[in-house]
Design a protein around this motif. Sequence first.
Motif, mmCIF file in Angstrom:
data_model
loop_
_atom_site.group_PDB
_atom_site.id
_atom_site.type_symbol
_atom_site.label_atom_id
_atom_site.label_comp_id
_atom_site.label_asym_id
_atom_site.label_seq_id
_atom_site.Cartn_x
_atom_site.Cartn_y
_atom_site.Cartn_z
ATOM 1 N N LEU A 22 1.089 -4.475 5.254
ATOM 2 C CA LEU A 22 -0.214 -4.274 5.876
ATOM 3 C C LEU A 22 -0.682 -5.549 6.573
ATOM 4 N N GLU A 23 -0.510 -6.675 5.907
ATOM 5 C CA GLU A 23 -0.982 -7.937 6.465
ATOM 6 C C GLU A 23 -0.177 -8.342 7.704
ATOM 7 N N SER A 24 1.137 -8.124 7.659
ATOM 8 C CA SER A 24 1.989 -8.567 8.767
ATOM 9 C C SER A 24 1.900 -7.653 9.981
ATOM 10 N N THR A 25 1.626 -6.371 9.768
ATOM 11 C CA THR A 25 1.611 -5.415 10.881
ATOM 12 C C THR A 25 0.232 -5.190 11.466
ATOM 13 N N GLY A 26 -0.810 -5.570 10.742
ATOM 14 C CA GLY A 26 -2.160 -5.336 11.235
ATOM 15 C C GLY A 26 -2.519 -3.861 11.314
ATOM 16 N N THR A 27 -1.967 -3.081 10.426
ATOM 17 C CA THR A 27 -2.248 -1.642 10.406
ATOM 18 C C THR A 27 -3.697 -1.384 10.008
ATOM 19 N N ASP A 28 -4.366 -0.517 10.760
ATOM 20 C CA ASP A 28 -5.770 -0.198 10.480
ATOM 21 C C ASP A 28 -5.914 0.931 9.471
ATOM 22 N N VAL A 29 -5.049 1.931 9.591
ATOM 23 C CA VAL A 29 -5.116 3.099 8.709
ATOM 24 C C VAL A 29 -3.703 3.452 8.263
ATOM 25 N N LEU A 30 -3.510 3.602 6.963
ATOM 26 C CA LEU A 30 -2.217 4.001 6.424
ATOM 27 C C LEU A 30 -2.373 5.259 5.591
ATOM 28 N N CYS A 31 -1.594 6.277 5.935
ATOM 29 C CA CYS A 31 -1.492 7.477 5.108
ATOM 30 C C CYS A 31 -0.279 7.303 4.206
ATOM 31 N N LEU A 32 -0.512 7.379 2.926
ATOM 32 C CA LEU A 32 0.503 7.035 1.934
ATOM 33 C C LEU A 32 0.830 8.256 1.087
ATOM 34 N N GLN A 33 2.120 8.412 0.756
ATOM 35 C CA GLN A 33 2.549 9.529 -0.072
ATOM 36 C C GLN A 33 3.419 9.054 -1.241
ATOM 37 N N GLU A 34 3.539 9.925 -2.215
ATOM 38 C CA GLU A 34 4.338 9.720 -3.429
ATOM 39 C C GLU A 34 3.895 8.457 -4.160
ATOM 40 N N ALA A 35 2.598 8.387 -4.429
ATOM 41 C CA ALA A 35 2.053 7.217 -5.117
ATOM 42 C C ALA A 35 2.596 7.075 -6.537
ATOM 43 N N THR A 59 -2.607 11.911 -9.769
ATOM 44 C CA THR A 59 -2.729 12.168 -11.205
ATOM 45 C C THR A 59 -1.531 11.648 -11.987
ATOM 46 N N GLY A 60 -0.685 10.845 -11.335
ATOM 47 C CA GLY A 60 0.511 10.340 -11.990
ATOM 48 C C GLY A 60 1.728 11.160 -11.633
ATOM 49 N N ARG A 61 2.788 10.985 -12.380
ATOM 50 C CA ARG A 61 4.047 11.704 -12.174
ATOM 51 C C ARG A 61 4.580 11.454 -10.773
ATOM 52 N N TRP A 62 5.040 12.479 -10.068
ATOM 53 C CA TRP A 62 5.810 12.220 -8.839
ATOM 54 C C TRP A 62 5.047 12.526 -7.560
ATOM 55 N N ASN A 63 3.809 12.921 -7.635
ATOM 56 C CA ASN A 63 3.041 13.219 -6.427
ATOM 57 C C ASN A 63 2.063 12.080 -6.133
ATOM 58 N N GLY A 64 0.953 12.414 -5.475
ATOM 59 C CA GLY A 64 -0.086 11.432 -5.194
ATOM 60 C C GLY A 64 -0.094 10.976 -3.766
ATOM 61 N N VAL A 65 -1.284 11.036 -3.144
ATOM 62 C CA VAL A 65 -1.459 10.665 -1.744
ATOM 63 C C VAL A 65 -2.689 9.780 -1.604
ATOM 64 N N ALA A 66 -2.761 9.075 -0.466
ATOM 65 C CA ALA A 66 -3.912 8.209 -0.230
ATOM 66 C C ALA A 66 -4.086 7.984 1.265
ATOM 67 N N VAL A 67 -5.318 7.649 1.632
ATOM 68 C CA VAL A 67 -5.625 7.119 2.959
ATOM 69 C C VAL A 67 -6.218 5.740 2.744
ATOM 70 N N ILE A 68 -5.601 4.731 3.347
ATOM 71 C CA ILE A 68 -6.030 3.340 3.222
ATOM 72 C C ILE A 68 -6.540 2.887 4.579
ATOM 73 N N SER A 69 -7.769 2.356 4.636
ATOM 74 C CA SER A 69 -8.379 2.055 5.933
ATOM 75 C C SER A 69 -9.185 0.765 5.890
ATOM 76 N N ALA A 96 -7.900 13.899 2.927
ATOM 77 C CA ALA A 96 -8.378 13.698 4.297
ATOM 78 C C ALA A 96 -9.513 12.687 4.304
ATOM 79 N N ALA A 97 -9.648 11.992 5.439
ATOM 80 C CA ALA A 97 -10.754 11.043 5.602
ATOM 81 C C ALA A 97 -10.968 10.770 7.080
ATOM 82 N N THR A 98 -12.190 10.375 7.400
ATOM 83 C CA THR A 98 -12.504 9.914 8.749
ATOM 84 C C THR A 98 -12.486 8.392 8.738
ATOM 85 N N CYS A 99 -11.691 7.820 9.643
ATOM 86 C CA CYS A 99 -11.508 6.371 9.712
ATOM 87 C C CYS A 99 -11.863 5.917 11.118
ATOM 88 N N GLY A 100 -13.054 5.369 11.288
ATOM 89 C CA GLY A 100 -13.498 5.016 12.624
ATOM 90 C C GLY A 100 -13.564 6.254 13.495
#
Length: 259
Positions: A22-35, A59-69, A96-100
Amino acid sequence: MRIATWNVNSITARTPRLLAWLESTGTDVLCLQEAKTTEEQFPTAPLRELGYEAAVHATGRWNGVAVISRVGLTDVVKGLPGDPGYEGVQEPRAVAATCGPVRVWSVYVPNGREVDHAHYAYKIQWFEALKAAVAGDAGGSRPFAVLGDYNVAPADEDVWDIGAFAGATHVTPAERAALAALRGTGLSDVVPRPLKYDHPYTYWDYRQLSFPKNRGMRIDLVYGNEPFAKAVSDAYVDREERKGKGASDHAPVVVDLDL
């Protein structure tokens, strides 16, 4: 504005790489899977130190998603309305989320396992719920995209050898028809450029030297509506992030927007 999607295959195992990326690429929004963690264990604090907020559905185990902004995070929705569930459980596969100026869904589509497995039927039903959930935003005037691990290769050229997938999931007509129906809501496939070789694969199995042999698949997709697609100035697979010790078996897909 830079938006990306990445199946990290365990946020706990990948946190140092994630923060550095994140720091090196300057990404503003990241959609993340399999947390593969819970919301309480998600690395919210170190992300906050970098200036990022996180909407997490896990909730743990093998799923899990996120939006990082780092450009705002509002109107969060966790889970799909009408989620069919699997064996009576609604798994954490969408947020889902609204990011900017952009609204996004981060999705982790069910794998399907085998064509005659109940999980495959669940996968097709889940796609129907996703289509219904995004149809309004897909046809809207605000830039909108559904990003994530779709567990489907849209075309034969999106796998290293279609013959190796005979009778397997990820390439069946029903799965591809579900993708086409999703695009039919007003979305188009933002195809990234490869940074090496001639096709932008996004996933390589850990086994059988799949990555060095480039035996990959393009299953991490960015589906954007017309305002989103028109704003795209570049898109690429960050294949470098698949290299080295402790890498995920997926590479990030990065999209730059002129917004």
